[in-house]
Motif scaffolding. Structure first.
Motif, PDB file in Angstrom:
ATOM      1  N   PHE A  15       0.813  -1.212   0.000  1.00 17.26           N
ATOM      2  CA  PHE A  15       0.000   0.000   0.000  1.00 17.26           C
ATOM      3  C   PHE A  15       0.845   1.260   0.000  1.00 17.26           C
ATOM      4  N   ARG A  16       0.416   2.229  -0.791  1.00 14.19           N
ATOM      5  CA  ARG A  16       1.033   3.545  -0.850  1.00 14.19           C
ATOM      6  C   ARG A  16      -0.069   4.576  -0.639  1.00 14.19           C
ATOM      7  N   THR A  17       0.175   5.498   0.265  1.00 16.33           N
ATOM      8  CA  THR A  17      -0.795   6.560   0.516  1.00 16.33           C
ATOM      9  C   THR A  17      -0.495   7.724  -0.415  1.00 16.33           C
ATOM     10  N   ALA A  18      -1.526   8.243  -1.049  1.00 11.09           N
ATOM     11  CA  ALA A  18      -1.366   9.359  -1.983  1.00 11.09           C
ATOM     12  C   ALA A  18      -0.939  10.610  -1.218  1.00 11.09           C
ATOM     13  N   PHE A  19      -0.208  11.474  -1.901  1.00 10.84           N
ATOM     14  CA  PHE A  19       0.242  12.721  -1.292  1.00 10.84           C
ATOM     15  C   PHE A  19      -0.974  13.525  -0.855  1.00 10.84           C
ATOM     16  N   GLY A  20      -0.959  13.975   0.388  1.00 11.45           N
ATOM     17  CA  GLY A  20      -2.096  14.714   0.927  1.00 11.45           C
ATOM     18  C   GLY A  20      -3.031  13.816   1.700  1.00 11.45           C
ATOM     19  N   GLY A  21      -2.865  12.511   1.589  1.00  9.48           N
ATOM     20  CA  GLY A  21      -3.685  11.559   2.342  1.00  9.48           C
ATOM     21  C   GLY A  21      -5.063  11.376   1.753  1.00  9.48           C
ATOM     22  N   GLY A  22      -5.849  10.576   2.423  1.00  2.00           N
ATOM     23  CA  GLY A  22      -7.230  10.361   2.012  1.00  2.00           C
ATOM     24  C   GLY A  22      -7.425   9.231   1.028  1.00  2.00           C
ATOM     25  N   LYS A  23      -6.350   8.785   0.376  1.00  2.88           N
ATOM     26  CA  LYS A  23      -6.485   7.697  -0.592  1.00  2.88           C
ATOM     27  C   LYS A  23      -5.220   6.850  -0.575  1.00  2.88           C
ATOM     28  N   SER A  24      -5.390   5.534  -0.559  1.00  6.94           N
ATOM     29  CA  SER A  24      -4.275   4.602  -0.616  1.00  6.94           C
ATOM     30  C   SER A  24      -4.547   3.585  -1.704  1.00  6.94           C
ATOM     31  N   THR A  25      -3.478   3.075  -2.299  1.00 13.77           N
ATOM     32  CA  THR A  25      -3.584   2.064  -3.347  1.00 13.77           C
ATOM     33  C   THR A  25      -2.629   0.936  -3.024  1.00 13.77           C
ATOM     34  N   GLY A  26      -3.109  -0.295  -3.193  1.00 13.05           N
ATOM     35  CA  GLY A  26      -2.284  -1.467  -2.930  1.00 13.05           C
ATOM     36  C   GLY A  26      -2.732  -2.641  -3.769  1.00 13.05           C
ATOM     37  N   PHE A  27      -2.279  -3.826  -3.370  1.00 16.82           N
ATOM     38  CA  PHE A  27      -2.545  -5.034  -4.140  1.00 16.82           C
ATOM     39  C   PHE A  27      -3.241  -6.043  -3.243  1.00 16.82           C
ATOM     40  N   GLY A  28      -4.168  -6.798  -3.808  1.00 18.61           N
ATOM     41  CA  GLY A  28      -4.897  -7.796  -3.034  1.00 18.61           C
ATOM     42  C   GLY A  28      -5.006  -9.120  -3.750  1.00 18.61           C
ATOM     43  N   LEU A  29      -5.014 -10.184  -2.963  1.00 19.10           N
ATOM     44  CA  LEU A  29      -5.181 -11.537  -3.478  1.00 19.10           C
ATOM     45  C   LEU A  29      -6.274 -12.222  -2.673  1.00 19.10           C
ATOM     46  N   VAL A  30      -7.194 -12.887  -3.356  1.00 18.02           N
ATOM     47  CA  VAL A  30      -8.217 -13.678  -2.678  1.00 18.02           C
ATOM     48  C   VAL A  30      -8.088 -15.103  -3.197  1.00 18.02           C
ATOM     49  N   TYR A  31      -7.635 -16.004  -2.321  1.00 15.89           N
ATOM     50  CA  TYR A  31      -7.457 -17.408  -2.689  1.00 15.89           C
ATOM     51  C   TYR A  31      -8.780 -18.151  -2.563  1.00 15.89           C
ATOM     52  N   ASN A  32      -8.910 -19.247  -3.329  1.00 11.26           N
ATOM     53  CA  ASN A  32     -10.135 -20.047  -3.290  1.00 11.26           C
ATOM     54  C   ASN A  32     -10.337 -20.712  -1.935  1.00 11.26           C
ATOM     55  N   SER A  33      -9.239 -21.049  -1.250  1.00  8.88           N
ATOM     56  CA  SER A  33      -9.327 -21.675   0.073  1.00  8.88           C
ATOM     57  C   SER A  33      -8.099 -21.284   0.897  1.00  8.88           C
ATOM     58  N   VAL A  34      -8.179 -21.541   2.194  1.00 11.89           N
ATOM     59  CA  VAL A  34      -7.049 -21.251   3.084  1.00 11.89           C
ATOM     60  C   VAL A  34      -5.871 -22.160   2.734  1.00 11.89           C
ATOM     61  N   ALA A  35      -6.159 -23.409   2.334  1.00 16.30           N
ATOM     62  CA  ALA A  35      -5.089 -24.342   1.949  1.00 16.30           C
ATOM     63  C   ALA A  35      -4.313 -23.805   0.746  1.00 16.30           C
ATOM     64  N   ASP A  36      -5.027 -23.219  -0.224  1.00 13.39           N
ATOM     65  CA  ASP A  36      -4.349 -22.618  -1.381  1.00 13.39           C
ATOM     66  C   ASP A  36      -3.483 -21.438  -0.953  1.00 13.39           C
ATOM     67  N   ALA A  37      -3.987 -20.644  -0.013  1.00 13.57           N
ATOM     68  CA  ALA A  37      -3.215 -19.505   0.481  1.00 13.57           C
ATOM     69  C   ALA A  37      -1.929 -19.992   1.140  1.00 13.57           C
ATOM     70  N   LYS A  38      -2.023 -21.037   1.946  1.00 16.54           N
ATOM     71  CA  LYS A  38      -0.833 -21.576   2.618  1.00 16.54           C
ATOM     72  C   LYS A  38       0.148 -22.163   1.622  1.00 16.54           C
ATOM     73  N   LYS A  39      -0.371 -22.678   0.515  1.00 18.10           N
ATOM     74  CA  LYS A  39       0.483 -23.307  -0.493  1.00 18.10           C
ATOM     75  C   LYS A  39       1.251 -22.271  -1.317  1.00 18.10           C
ATOM     76  N   PHE A  40       0.601 -21.166  -1.681  1.00 19.93           N
ATOM     77  CA  PHE A  40       1.189 -20.225  -2.632  1.00 19.93           C
ATOM     78  C   PHE A  40       1.715 -18.919  -2.033  1.00 19.93           C
ATOM     79  N   GLU A  41       1.240 -18.530  -0.869  1.00 17.77           N
ATOM     80  CA  GLU A  41       1.697 -17.266  -0.261  1.00 17.77           C
ATOM     81  C   GLU A  41       3.119 -17.404   0.261  1.00 17.77           C
ATOM     82  N   PRO A  42       3.913 -16.335   0.204  1.00 17.12           N
ATOM     83  CA  PRO A  42       5.257 -16.376   0.793  1.00 17.12           C
ATOM     84  C   PRO A  42       5.169 -16.577   2.311  1.00 17.12           C
ATOM     85  N   ALA A  43       6.172 -17.236   2.853  1.00 17.06           N
ATOM     86  CA  ALA A  43       6.171 -17.588   4.283  1.00 17.06           C
ATOM     87  C   ALA A  43       6.069 -16.354   5.175  1.00 17.06           C
ATOM     88  N   TYR A  44       6.727 -15.251   4.797  1.00 17.06           N
ATOM     89  CA  TYR A  44       6.706 -14.071   5.667  1.00 17.06           C
ATOM     90  C   TYR A  44       5.302 -13.482   5.788  1.00 17.06           C
TER      91      TYR A  44
END
Length: 135
Positions: free
Chosen positions: A60-89
Motif C-alpha cells: 500500500f502507498r498513501t497518496a500525497f495529501g492523504g485520504g487515498k491509498s492504493t495497494g494489491f490484493g489476493l483472494v485465494y479459493n481456500s485457506v489451503a491454497d493460500a498456505k500453499k502459494f503465499e510467501p512464508a513471511y
C-alpha cells in the motif's frame, strides 16, 4: 476509527494456476491517516464471501495529501491454497505459520568457513556435535 472508508477493486484477474483472484485496491479514507491491513482483509473477505485467512493485502502507498491509498490484493479459493502459494513471511504476518528462527546470515557464513579449516577425524566429530546440537 468510526469514519467510513470506501474500497474499490480494479484490474481484477482470475488466476486459475494459483487458485486466486488478484486485483488492485483503491481505499478512500477521508479524515483518517490510513487503514489497517487487518481491517481491509475483514472487508474484502465479506465482499468476496470467503474466509479472512484466504485474503492477502500488501504494497500500500498513501497518496500525497492523504485520504487515498492504493495497494494489491489476493483472494485465494481456500485457506489451503493460500498456505500453499503465499510467501512464508506473509503467512507469519497473518498468524498462519510460525517464524523459523535461525542465526544471522553473517554468523552462518562464519560457521561454514570455520568448518572448512578443520580436517580429518576432527571434522567428523565436529559434524556429529553440530547434528546433536540441532536436534
Amino acid at each position: 476509527m468510526s469514519d467510513a472508508i470506501t474500497i474499490r477493486t480494479r484490474k481484477v484477474i482470475t488466476n486459475p494456476l494459483l487458485n486466486r483472484r488478484q486485483f488492485v485496491i483503491d481505499v478512500i479514507h477521508p479524515n483518517r491517516a490510513n487503514v489497517s491491513k487487518d481491517e481491509l482483509r475483514d472487508q474484502l473477505s465479506a465482499l468476496y464471501k470467503v474466509e479472512k485467512d484466504s485474503v492477502s493485502v500488501f504494497g500500500f502507498r498513501t497518496a500525497f495529501g492523504g485520504g487515498k491509498s492504493t495497494g494489491f490484493g489476493l483472494v485465494y479459493n481456500s485457506v489451503a491454497d493460500a498456505k500453499k502459494f503465499e510467501p512464508a513471511y506473509r503467512l507469519v504476518r497473518y498468524g498462519l505459520a510460525q517464524k523459523v528462527e535461525k542465526a544471522s546470515r553473517q554468523q552462518r557464513k562464519q560457521k561454514k568457513n570455520r568448518g572448512k579449516k578443520v580436517f580429518g577425524t576432527e571434522r567428523k566429530a565436529q559434524k556429529k556435535a553440530a547434528k546433536r546440537n540441532a536436534d
